[in-house]
Design a protein around this motif. Structure first.
Motif, PDB file in Angstrom:
ATOM      1  N   PHE A  92       0.822  -1.212   0.000  1.00 35.03           N
ATOM      2  CA  PHE A  92       0.000   0.000   0.000  1.00 35.03           C
ATOM      3  C   PHE A  92       0.857   1.264   0.000  1.00 35.03           C
ATOM      4  CE2 PHE A  92      -2.661   3.325   1.851  1.00 35.03           C
ATOM      5  CZ  PHE A  92      -3.901   3.103   1.256  1.00 35.03           C
ATOM      6  N   TRP A  93       1.935   1.265   0.804  1.00 32.47           N
ATOM      7  CA  TRP A  93       2.710   2.486   1.021  1.00 32.47           C
ATOM      8  C   TRP A  93       3.983   2.577   0.184  1.00 32.47           C
ATOM      9  CZ3 TRP A  93       0.098   6.022   3.585  1.00 32.47           C
ATOM     10  CH2 TRP A  93      -0.879   5.613   4.491  1.00 32.47           C
ATOM     11  N   GLY A  94       4.588   1.457  -0.151  1.00 31.23           N
ATOM     12  CA  GLY A  94       5.866   1.490  -0.845  1.00 31.23           C
ATOM     13  C   GLY A  94       7.031   1.459   0.131  1.00 31.23           C
ATOM     14  N   PRO A  95       8.257   1.698  -0.371  1.00 30.52           N
ATOM     15  CA  PRO A  95       9.459   1.610   0.464  1.00 30.52           C
ATOM     16  C   PRO A  95       9.462   2.628   1.602  1.00 30.52           C
ATOM     17  CG  PRO A  95      10.033   1.585  -1.870  1.00 30.52           C
ATOM     18  CD  PRO A  95       8.588   1.962  -1.791  1.00 30.52           C
ATOM     19  N   ARG A  96       9.908   2.194   2.760  1.00 28.94           N
ATOM     20  CA  ARG A  96      10.024   3.064   3.932  1.00 28.94           C
ATOM     21  C   ARG A  96      11.487   3.265   4.297  1.00 28.94           C
ATOM     22  NH1 ARG A  96       8.773   0.299   9.719  1.00 28.94           N
ATOM     23  NH2 ARG A  96      10.373   1.810  10.327  1.00 28.94           N
ATOM     24  N   ASN A  97      11.727   4.105   5.269  1.00 30.19           N
ATOM     25  CA  ASN A  97      13.084   4.310   5.794  1.00 30.19           C
ATOM     26  C   ASN A  97      13.114   3.962   7.279  1.00 30.19           C
ATOM     27  OD1 ASN A  97      11.675   6.544   6.858  1.00 30.19           O
ATOM     28  ND2 ASN A  97      13.492   7.848   6.769  1.00 30.19           N
ATOM     29  N   ASN A  98      14.260   4.089   7.868  1.00 30.37           N
ATOM     30  CA  ASN A  98      14.500   4.007   9.301  1.00 30.37           C
ATOM     31  C   ASN A  98      13.840   2.807   9.976  1.00 30.37           C
ATOM     32  OD1 ASN A  98      15.446   4.664  11.826  1.00 30.37           O
ATOM     33  ND2 ASN A  98      13.814   6.132  12.247  1.00 30.37           N
ATOM     34  N   PRO A  99      14.363   1.612   9.764  1.00 31.03           N
ATOM     35  CA  PRO A  99      13.810   0.425  10.410  1.00 31.03           C
ATOM     36  C   PRO A  99      13.931   0.431  11.935  1.00 31.03           C
ATOM     37  CG  PRO A  99      15.872  -0.091   9.288  1.00 31.03           C
ATOM     38  CD  PRO A  99      15.482   1.285   8.856  1.00 31.03           C
ATOM     39  N   ALA A 100      14.724   1.351  12.478  1.00 29.05           N
ATOM     40  CA  ALA A 100      14.873   1.444  13.935  1.00 29.05           C
ATOM     41  C   ALA A 100      13.783   2.290  14.588  1.00 29.05           C
ATOM     42  CB  ALA A 100      16.243   2.035  14.282  1.00 29.05           C
ATOM     43  N   ALA A 101      12.885   2.860  13.806  1.00 25.67           N
ATOM     44  CA  ALA A 101      11.883   3.783  14.361  1.00 25.67           C
ATOM     45  C   ALA A 101      11.078   3.163  15.485  1.00 25.67           C
ATOM     46  CB  ALA A 101      10.950   4.275  13.254  1.00 25.67           C
ATOM     47  N   GLU A 102      10.576   1.947  15.266  1.00 23.38           N
ATOM     48  CA  GLU A 102       9.722   1.322  16.272  1.00 23.38           C
ATOM     49  C   GLU A 102      10.459   1.082  17.588  1.00 23.38           C
ATOM     50  OE1 GLU A 102       7.683   0.455  12.374  1.00 23.38           O
ATOM     51  OE2 GLU A 102       9.747   0.572  13.075  1.00 23.38           O
ATOM     52  N   ALA A 103      11.697   0.604  17.513  1.00 27.42           N
ATOM     53  CA  ALA A 103      12.482   0.376  18.736  1.00 27.42           C
ATOM     54  C   ALA A 103      12.729   1.689  19.471  1.00 27.42           C
ATOM     55  CB  ALA A 103      13.809  -0.297  18.394  1.00 27.42           C
ATOM     56  N   ASN A 104      12.968   2.749  18.731  1.00 26.27           N
ATOM     57  CA  ASN A 104      13.203   4.045  19.363  1.00 26.27           C
ATOM     58  C   ASN A 104      11.936   4.603  19.999  1.00 26.27           C
ATOM     59  OD1 ASN A 104      15.945   4.119  18.744  1.00 26.27           O
ATOM     60  ND2 ASN A 104      15.599   5.070  16.749  1.00 26.27           N
ATOM     61  N   ILE A 105      10.810   4.439  19.325  1.00 27.56           N
ATOM     62  CA  ILE A 105       9.541   4.881  19.903  1.00 27.56           C
ATOM     63  C   ILE A 105       9.248   4.105  21.182  1.00 27.56           C
ATOM     64  CG2 ILE A 105       7.029   4.966  19.557  1.00 27.56           C
ATOM     65  CD1 ILE A 105       7.683   5.349  16.508  1.00 27.56           C
ATOM     66  N   ALA A 106       9.470   2.796  21.156  1.00 28.88           N
ATOM     67  CA  ALA A 106       9.251   1.972  22.344  1.00 28.88           C
ATOM     68  C   ALA A 106      10.136   2.432  23.505  1.00 28.88           C
ATOM     69  CB  ALA A 106       9.521   0.505  22.025  1.00 28.88           C
ATOM     70  N   ALA A 107      11.399   2.744  23.212  1.00 30.43           N
ATOM     71  CA  ALA A 107      12.322   3.198  24.252  1.00 30.43           C
ATOM     72  C   ALA A 107      11.858   4.516  24.864  1.00 30.43           C
ATOM     73  CB  ALA A 107      13.731   3.347  23.684  1.00 30.43           C
ATOM     74  N   LEU A 108      11.356   5.419  24.027  1.00 32.24           N
ATOM     75  CA  LEU A 108      10.844   6.691  24.546  1.00 32.24           C
ATOM     76  C   LEU A 108       9.605   6.473  25.397  1.00 32.24           C
ATOM     77  CD1 LEU A 108      11.313   8.935  21.374  1.00 32.24           C
ATOM     78  CD2 LEU A 108      12.561   9.137  23.545  1.00 32.24           C
ATOM     79  N   MET A 109       8.698   5.608  24.953  1.00 32.45           N
ATOM     80  CA  MET A 109       7.504   5.331  25.754  1.00 32.45           C
ATOM     81  C   MET A 109       7.887   4.746  27.109  1.00 32.45           C
ATOM     82  SD  MET A 109       4.760   3.853  22.949  1.00 32.45           S
ATOM     83  CE  MET A 109       3.385   3.891  24.143  1.00 32.45           C
ATOM     84  N   ASP A 110       8.828   3.829  27.109  1.00 36.32           N
ATOM     85  CA  ASP A 110       9.277   3.232  28.372  1.00 36.32           C
ATOM     86  C   ASP A 110       9.870   4.295  29.298  1.00 36.32           C
ATOM     87  OD1 ASP A 110       8.470   0.714  27.568  1.00 36.32           O
ATOM     88  OD2 ASP A 110      10.486   0.081  26.930  1.00 36.32           O
ATOM     89  N   ALA A 111      10.694   5.174  28.737  1.00 37.88           N
ATOM     90  CA  ALA A 111      11.333   6.220  29.545  1.00 37.88           C
ATOM     91  C   ALA A 111      10.307   7.188  30.105  1.00 37.88           C
ATOM     92  CB  ALA A 111      12.368   6.966  28.707  1.00 37.88           C
ATOM     93  N   TRP A 112       9.326   7.558  29.287  1.00 37.31           N
ATOM     94  CA  TRP A 112       8.310   8.515  29.751  1.00 37.31           C
ATOM     95  C   TRP A 112       7.420   7.888  30.827  1.00 37.31           C
ATOM     96  CZ3 TRP A 112      11.376  11.098  26.936  1.00 37.31           C
ATOM     97  CH2 TRP A 112      11.227  12.480  26.775  1.00 37.31           C
ATOM     98  N   HIS A 113       7.041   6.643  30.633  1.00 38.58           N
ATOM     99  CA  HIS A 113       6.247   5.973  31.660  1.00 38.58           C
ATOM    100  C   HIS A 113       7.041   5.810  32.954  1.00 38.58           C
ATOM    101  CE1 HIS A 113       2.694   5.276  29.343  1.00 38.58           C
ATOM    102  NE2 HIS A 113       3.261   4.451  28.479  1.00 38.58           N
ATOM    103  N   ALA A 114       8.319   5.445  32.840  1.00 48.67           N
ATOM    104  CA  ALA A 114       9.151   5.234  34.025  1.00 48.67           C
ATOM    105  C   ALA A 114       9.299   6.512  34.835  1.00 48.67           C
ATOM    106  CB  ALA A 114      10.524   4.703  33.617  1.00 48.67           C
ATOM    107  N   ALA A 115       9.316   7.647  34.144  1.00 47.59           N
ATOM    108  CA  ALA A 115       9.455   8.941  34.814  1.00 47.59           C
ATOM    109  C   ALA A 115       8.105   9.555  35.179  1.00 47.59           C
ATOM    110  CB  ALA A 115      10.229   9.904  33.918  1.00 47.59           C
ATOM    111  N   ASP A 116       7.024   8.829  34.908  1.00 42.22           N
ATOM    112  CA  ASP A 116       5.669   9.304  35.187  1.00 42.22           C
ATOM    113  C   ASP A 116       5.367  10.610  34.448  1.00 42.22           C
ATOM    114  OD1 ASP A 116       3.173   8.858  36.322  1.00 42.22           O
ATOM    115  OD2 ASP A 116       3.605  10.112  38.069  1.00 42.22           O
ATOM    116  N   ARG A 117       5.910  10.703  33.225  1.00 39.96           N
ATOM    117  CA  ARG A 117       5.575  11.831  32.354  1.00 39.96           C
ATOM    118  C   ARG A 117       4.416  11.413  31.443  1.00 39.96           C
ATOM    119  NH1 ARG A 117      11.536  12.430  32.129  1.00 39.96           N
ATOM    120  NH2 ARG A 117      12.072  14.431  33.086  1.00 39.96           N
ATOM    121  N   PRO A 118       3.612  12.368  30.993  1.00 38.62           N
ATOM    122  CA  PRO A 118       2.432  12.019  30.195  1.00 38.62           C
ATOM    123  C   PRO A 118       2.778  11.520  28.800  1.00 38.62           C
ATOM    124  CG  PRO A 118       2.632  14.402  30.392  1.00 38.62           C
ATOM    125  CD  PRO A 118       3.668  13.809  31.305  1.00 38.62           C
ATOM    126  N   VAL A 119       2.031  10.511  28.364  1.00 33.42           N
ATOM    127  CA  VAL A 119       2.147   9.974  27.012  1.00 33.42           C
ATOM    128  C   VAL A 119       0.792  10.105  26.339  1.00 33.42           C
ATOM    129  CG1 VAL A 119       2.593   7.910  25.611  1.00 33.42           C
ATOM    130  CG2 VAL A 119       3.971   8.349  27.670  1.00 33.42           C
TER     131      VAL A 119
END
Length: 201
Positions: free
Chosen positions: A28-55
């Motif tokens: 549907f979308w064609g070629p994408r970039n940055n295969p690390a995006a999902e891992a980086n988003i997950a790491a940010l979500m974990d960090a924000w939750h750990a610090a009790d910051r809003p997501v």
């Protein structure tokens, strides 16, 4: 990219935009970039939750016939790693590019909590991520955009001109930081500044 010091506010809000299963449909979308995006988003979500910051989770409900992001399509659902980290996150549903035109009202929610700093991540870099970041900058928020926690797809424009996903991501970074809308950073910089040592890949 300059390695400037980043200060994360105690109530800095992480906006996770449109990380939905429909974006895994390469046909549907064609070629994408940055295969690390999902891992980086997950790491940010974990960090924000750990610090009790809003997501804030943003979900696109496409009105286009045949869209893989339509509410009646399996692709509307969040990717599993986002759903697993949902916790008490605010959910914004939108039908256009900007998360500020969604339900419930994002600006109202942020204002009620005195939140002035936003970290904007997700899909697509040059579409909903960039549009939300531009609008946030116009509204007076301090915007941090971890480019490596976003991704996009190759795109064709007028008169057959085409740009790769990487070219589009670079253009977004230049537009946002050069135009004064946001400060473009890396996931690792944000994790260091937030006190998390979980290195992003």
């Amino acid at each position: 990219m300059k390695n400037t010091a980043i200060e994360i506010a105690p109530n800095s809000a992480l906006l996770v935009i449109d990380v939905q299963k429909g974006f895994d449909d390469a046909a549907f979308w064609g070629p994408r970039n940055n295969p690390a995006a999902e891992a980086n988003i997950a790491a940010l979500m974990d960090a924000w939750h750990a610090a009790d910051r809003p997501v804030v989770l943003v979900q696109h409900a496409s009105a286009r016939p045949g869209s893989v992001l339509a509410p009646d399509h399996g692709g509307y659902a969040f990717k599993d790693f986002v759903e697993e980290r949902r916790q008490e996150s605010l959910l914004i549903t939108k039908t256009v590019n900007s998360a500020f035109y969604g339900t419930p009202d994002l600006a109202e929610w942020l204002g009620a909590r005195g939140i002035g700093q936003l970290v904007v991540a997700g899909i697509q870099t040059n579409m909903c991520v960039e549009t939300t970041a531009r609008m946030a900058g116009n509204l007076g928020y301090e915007v941090l955009l971890p480019l490596d926690a976003t991704h996009t797809f190759d795109l064709s424009g007028p008169e057959g001109v085409s740009l790769t996903a990487d070219q589009l991501a670079t253009a977004t970074a230049v537009n946002l930081q050069g135009g004064g809308f946001a400060h473009v950073v890396t996931t690792a910089q944000l994790l260091d500044a937030s006190g998390s040592r979980d290195a992003a890949q």
